[in-house]
Design a protein around this motif. Structure first.
Motif, PDB file in Angstrom:
ATOM      1  N   SER B 286      39.695  67.899  21.058  1.00  0.00           N
ATOM      2  CA  SER B 286      40.274  68.507  20.267  1.00  0.00           C
ATOM      3  C   SER B 286      40.694  67.163  19.215  1.00  0.00           C
ATOM      4  N   ASN B 287      41.659  67.516  18.404  1.00  0.00           N
ATOM      5  CA  ASN B 287      42.361  66.307  17.513  1.00  0.00           C
ATOM      6  C   ASN B 287      43.482  65.704  18.280  1.00  0.00           C
ATOM      7  N   PHE B 288      43.653  65.785  19.666  1.00  0.00           N
ATOM      8  CA  PHE B 288      44.725  65.000  20.236  1.00  0.00           C
ATOM      9  C   PHE B 288      44.153  64.577  21.650  1.00  0.00           C
ATOM     10  N   VAL B 289      45.037  64.008  22.161  1.00  0.00           N
ATOM     11  CA  VAL B 289      44.656  63.611  23.581  1.00  0.00           C
ATOM     12  C   VAL B 289      46.019  63.654  24.307  1.00  0.00           C
ATOM     13  N   LEU B 290      45.915  64.147  25.589  1.00  0.00           N
ATOM     14  CA  LEU B 290      46.970  64.423  26.710  1.00  0.00           C
ATOM     15  C   LEU B 290      47.013  63.095  27.566  1.00  0.00           C
ATOM     16  N   ALA B 291      47.997  62.338  27.171  1.00  0.00           N
ATOM     17  CA  ALA B 291      47.934  61.122  28.200  1.00  0.00           C
ATOM     18  C   ALA B 291      49.002  60.946  29.407  1.00  0.00           C
ATOM     19  N   ARG B 292      48.574  60.882  30.493  1.00  0.00           N
ATOM     20  CA  ARG B 292      49.405  60.710  31.606  1.00  0.00           C
ATOM     21  C   ARG B 292      49.936  59.455  31.786  1.00  0.00           C
ATOM     22  N   CYS B 293      51.255  59.351  31.952  1.00  0.00           N
ATOM     23  CA  CYS B 293      51.891  57.980  32.147  1.00  0.00           C
ATOM     24  C   CYS B 293      51.951  57.641  33.570  1.00  0.00           C
ATOM     25  N   VAL B 294      50.955  56.786  34.095  1.00  0.00           N
ATOM     26  CA  VAL B 294      51.064  56.311  35.544  1.00  0.00           C
ATOM     27  C   VAL B 294      52.204  55.428  35.764  1.00  0.00           C
ATOM     28  N   LYS B 295      52.383  54.439  35.188  1.00  0.00           N
ATOM     29  CA  LYS B 295      53.477  53.639  35.730  1.00  0.00           C
ATOM     30  C   LYS B 295      54.818  53.632  34.926  1.00  0.00           C
ATOM     31  N   THR B 296      55.025  54.739  34.069  1.00  0.00           N
ATOM     32  CA  THR B 296      56.315  54.597  32.904  1.00  0.00           C
ATOM     33  C   THR B 296      56.554  55.904  33.237  1.00  0.00           C
ATOM     34  N   ASP B 297      57.718  56.316  32.299  1.00  0.00           N
ATOM     35  CA  ASP B 297      58.443  57.568  32.322  1.00  0.00           C
ATOM     36  C   ASP B 297      58.218  58.401  31.013  1.00  0.00           C
ATOM     37  N   ALA B 298      57.559  59.342  30.892  1.00  0.00           N
ATOM     38  CA  ALA B 298      56.870  59.849  29.687  1.00  0.00           C
ATOM     39  C   ALA B 298      58.002  60.275  28.756  1.00  0.00           C
ATOM     40  N   ARG B 299      58.942  60.949  29.181  1.00  0.00           N
ATOM     41  CA  ARG B 299      60.133  61.259  28.264  1.00  0.00           C
ATOM     42  C   ARG B 299      60.774  59.971  27.653  1.00  0.00           C
ATOM     43  N   GLN B 300      60.983  58.973  28.459  1.00  0.00           N
ATOM     44  CA  GLN B 300      61.543  57.703  27.763  1.00  0.00           C
ATOM     45  C   GLN B 300      60.807  57.097  26.821  1.00  0.00           C
ATOM     46  N   ILE B 301      59.365  57.039  26.867  1.00  0.00           N
ATOM     47  CA  ILE B 301      58.477  56.594  26.105  1.00  0.00           C
ATOM     48  C   ILE B 301      58.634  57.317  24.806  1.00  0.00           C
ATOM     49  N   HIS B 302      58.605  58.767  24.902  1.00  0.00           N
ATOM     50  CA  HIS B 302      58.575  59.566  24.023  1.00  0.00           C
ATOM     51  C   HIS B 302      59.828  59.452  22.887  1.00  0.00           C
ATOM     52  N   GLN B 303      61.155  59.082  23.710  1.00  0.00           N
ATOM     53  CA  GLN B 303      62.275  58.755  22.932  1.00  0.00           C
ATOM     54  C   GLN B 303      62.283  57.368  22.371  1.00  0.00           C
ATOM     55  N   ASN B 304      61.739  56.426  23.000  1.00  0.00           N
ATOM     56  CA  ASN B 304      61.358  55.121  22.344  1.00  0.00           C
ATOM     57  C   ASN B 304      60.767  54.888  21.224  1.00  0.00           C
ATOM     58  N   LEU B 305      59.626  55.511  21.318  1.00  0.00           N
ATOM     59  CA  LEU B 305      58.810  55.840  20.107  1.00  0.00           C
ATOM     60  C   LEU B 305      59.680  56.556  18.883  1.00  0.00           C
ATOM     61  N   ALA B 306      60.322  57.548  19.098  1.00  0.00           N
ATOM     62  CA  ALA B 306      60.922  58.163  18.154  1.00  0.00           C
ATOM     63  C   ALA B 306      61.927  57.248  17.484  1.00  0.00           C
ATOM     64  N   GLU B 307      62.562  56.292  18.413  1.00  0.00           N
ATOM     65  CA  GLU B 307      63.663  55.466  17.649  1.00  0.00           C
ATOM     66  C   GLU B 307      62.750  54.483  16.659  1.00  0.00           C
ATOM     67  N   LYS B 308      61.434  54.446  16.672  1.00  0.00           N
ATOM     68  CA  LYS B 308      60.925  53.343  15.960  1.00  0.00           C
ATOM     69  C   LYS B 308      60.105  54.418  14.961  1.00  0.00           C
ATOM     70  N   ASN B 309      60.533  55.677  14.675  1.00  0.00           N
ATOM     71  CA  ASN B 309      60.073  56.651  13.752  1.00  0.00           C
ATOM     72  C   ASN B 309      58.542  56.691  14.195  1.00  0.00           C
ATOM     73  N   ILE B 310      58.097  56.898  15.230  1.00  0.00           N
ATOM     74  CA  ILE B 310      56.859  57.324  15.713  1.00  0.00           C
ATOM     75  C   ILE B 310      56.890  58.387  16.624  1.00  0.00           C
ATOM     76  N   TYR B 311      56.242  59.315  16.317  1.00  0.00           N
ATOM     77  CA  TYR B 311      56.423  60.878  16.888  1.00  0.00           C
ATOM     78  C   TYR B 311      55.263  61.422  17.397  1.00  0.00           C
ATOM     79  N   VAL B 312      55.288  61.522  18.850  1.00  0.00           N
ATOM     80  CA  VAL B 312      54.390  62.328  19.608  1.00  0.00           C
ATOM     81  C   VAL B 312      54.968  63.315  20.489  1.00  0.00           C
ATOM     82  N   ARG B 313      54.318  64.239  21.116  1.00  0.00           N
ATOM     83  CA  ARG B 313      55.029  65.411  21.502  1.00  0.00           C
ATOM     84  C   ARG B 313      54.998  65.304  22.985  1.00  0.00           C
ATOM     85  N   TYR B 314      56.499  65.796  23.607  1.00  0.00           N
ATOM     86  CA  TYR B 314      56.598  65.679  24.906  1.00  0.00           C
ATOM     87  C   TYR B 314      57.146  67.069  25.419  1.00  0.00           C
ATOM     88  N   PHE B 315      56.498  67.766  26.355  1.00  0.00           N
ATOM     89  CA  PHE B 315      56.842  69.137  26.845  1.00  0.00           C
ATOM     90  C   PHE B 315      57.599  69.020  28.236  1.00  0.00           C
TER      91      PHE B 315
END
Lengths: 347, 347
Positions: B286-315
């Protein structure tokens, strides 16, 4: 054997008015505005960027909500944007009607209501307008969804807001007032949508704002109802170009008012001209008239006109077989129609 | 006390991805194409006439049907035009599902399916993809409507067409194959829509053709199914600008193919880069990838990125809590994301 639900399988479906692909016709059959949209609309279209096509639209159409709220003097959280008025009708039937929850409406009216009820497998309660106590009967039925088209299509008649306020107070369910044609009336029901927790107003930019091609309508109701309706609509039901264009259109109230005034003046002239040609024409509060053919056959006239590339609307429905619904055109278009009618009359 | 049907009242509603109003962001959260639409699309937009906004659209979008039929090598009566792919999904759930007619689909998948089922008050049969016999289980359930998103969102996985052909032959109901992302896969199921009387294909111009803002999708099926679906859709569900623009887009196959090739190449690069950053990334079609965060917290990364105006999707859904869905951007956008991920990793 069918793959569809039985109610869908049995349904004939809604038949939209004929949309000829040519432009060299006199098209008075689907109540388009005969004048172009505001020049500010075209300016907006020609400034659309590729970036705005690439990205998803704003799910709630917020720039339109803000602009419409200012023009109408209501809070923006009272507004839901829809893909034409039909989308709001669909949302309401899906939200309020099912096999145990009927819809009620006076008839004759917009024939889509019965189709949308059938799609929900919902019973309908149809009360003829010709019953003097039709409002009382709707109140007694007190259906989960009552729809009143006001001004009504295809008759052009209008019910005073105070009577609908009385009805709203009597109903236990929703009163949806379809104001698709209200721009051409002398009064509207916006205050009811603010005062009553069970009233939803439908508005359209297809007629008064000359934007039938862009598909933009909206609903007005108290925020609690709006929140429920938002759950039913598709997330991205209105596209970015439509949102931009609709916002430009509703913001240009000077153009809108002049456009509507021209159509209302032409409507009054057409009523007189058609009466002089022996049609029975009741007062209209819309951008069309419903003309009864007293001495001629409506279906035949409809067909004869179509052969001359003049399109009016004929409904093969009880009470409408002897009538033609004629949209108000430009004076030039209307003259072509009147001359054709005079010829068909054999004078 | 509520005015709504109980199933609507109880429903949380579908939550679309965040659509920031700014443009100076790295937006990789809702799978838009990072490249602009074809220059022929913009030419078409800038040549839209006021006359085409004033008049109602062609109810069936015939110019698009003709153009798409030629590109896809199918008859035009196999096509229904819809207001984005979501409109076709809505039409299908309304046509095939109700309280006695369940929908079945493998999970995790596009979360709109369960919402549309709830709007129809329809039961759902959810079969986890992780069951090795999920296809057999769908066949055994034989629901009135089975939906398979292929390539699947949000996983990016793909099922071979021959396996879905087998499923179609086993089902007594409809098999709706949601091919919204198929432009980025190596195979599609168009032959199934021609061969099987119970298969409907969904296509979208939002992703492969960079037109998420214009809302245009379509369905492919045998004419008998198309006729039934047409009864359910709103008469004027797609607007004139959308029809014109979509026709221009699908007719420019050279631009389309180059666009898709660039995204697929960048996707392969991103899979490698993300793996090097310790994400678990399965192959995507597809035109996206689903990346599993092995050593980090996905929700936290999602939020940290948003604070830098970088948006990815967290479900926040079972099986997805440790994953991020990342749309493939331009090499420049993806570089910004990768650098931010590297910083967050504390290197």
């Amino acid at each position: 054997m069918t793959y569809f639900r039985n109610n869908i399988e049995e349904l004939a479906g809604y038949a939209p008015g004929f949309q000829p692909s040519q432009t060299d016709v006199v098209k008075l059959n689907t109540n388009e505005n005969p004048y172009p949209p505001s020049p500010k609309v075209m300016e907006k279209v020609h400034n659309i960027t590729s970036e705005s096509l690439r990205r998803y639209p704003a799910p709630l159409g917020d720039i339109f909500r803000t602009a419409a709220a200012e023009v109408l003097g209501i809070p923006s959280d009272h507004i839901i944007c829809t893909n034409g008025g039909d989308d709001l009708l669909t949302i309401c039937f899906r939200a309020f009607c099912d096999e145990d929850r009927p819809a009620a409406y006076p008839t004759p009216t917009y024939s889509l209501y019965s189709v949308l009820a059938a799609l929900q497998d919902s019973p309908v309660i149809e009360i003829p307008y010709e019953k003097p106590d039709w409002l009382d009967r709707l109140a007694q039925a007190s259906a989960p969804l009552t729809v009143v088209c006001n001004p009504n299509a295809p008759t052009g008649s209008h019910v005073p807001a105070r009577k609908l306020a009385e009805l709203a107070g009597q109903l236990e369910g929703i009163l949806l007032i379809d104001e698709a044609y209200v721009d051409f009336a002398e009064e509207n029901c916006i205050q009811l949508a603010r005062d009553f927790e069970n009233v939803i107003l439908l508005r359209s930019l297809s007629k008064g704002y000359s934007l039938a091609g862009i598909r933009f309508g909206f609903g007005i109701a108290q925020p609690k109802l709006i929140e429920g309706l938002l759950k039913v609509k598709d997330s991205y039901n209105v596209d970015t170009v439509a949102i931009e264009v609709a916002t430009a259109a509703i913001s240009d109230q000077d153009y809108f008012k002049a456009n509507v005034a021209a159509i209302k003046a032409e409507r009054e002239r057409m009523v007189q001209e058609l009466r002089a040609l022996d049609f029975e024409v009741p007062q209209s509060y819309s951008n069309f008239v419903l003309a009864r053919c007293v001495k001629t056959d409506a279906r035949q006239i409809h067909q004869n006109l179509a052969e001359k590339n003049i399109y009016v609307r004929y409904f093969d429905l009880p009470g409408l077989e002897d009538k033609l619904r004629i949209s108000i055109g430009t004076p030039e278009q209307d003259m072509v129609l009147l001359q054709a009618l005079q010829e068909l009359r054999g004078r």
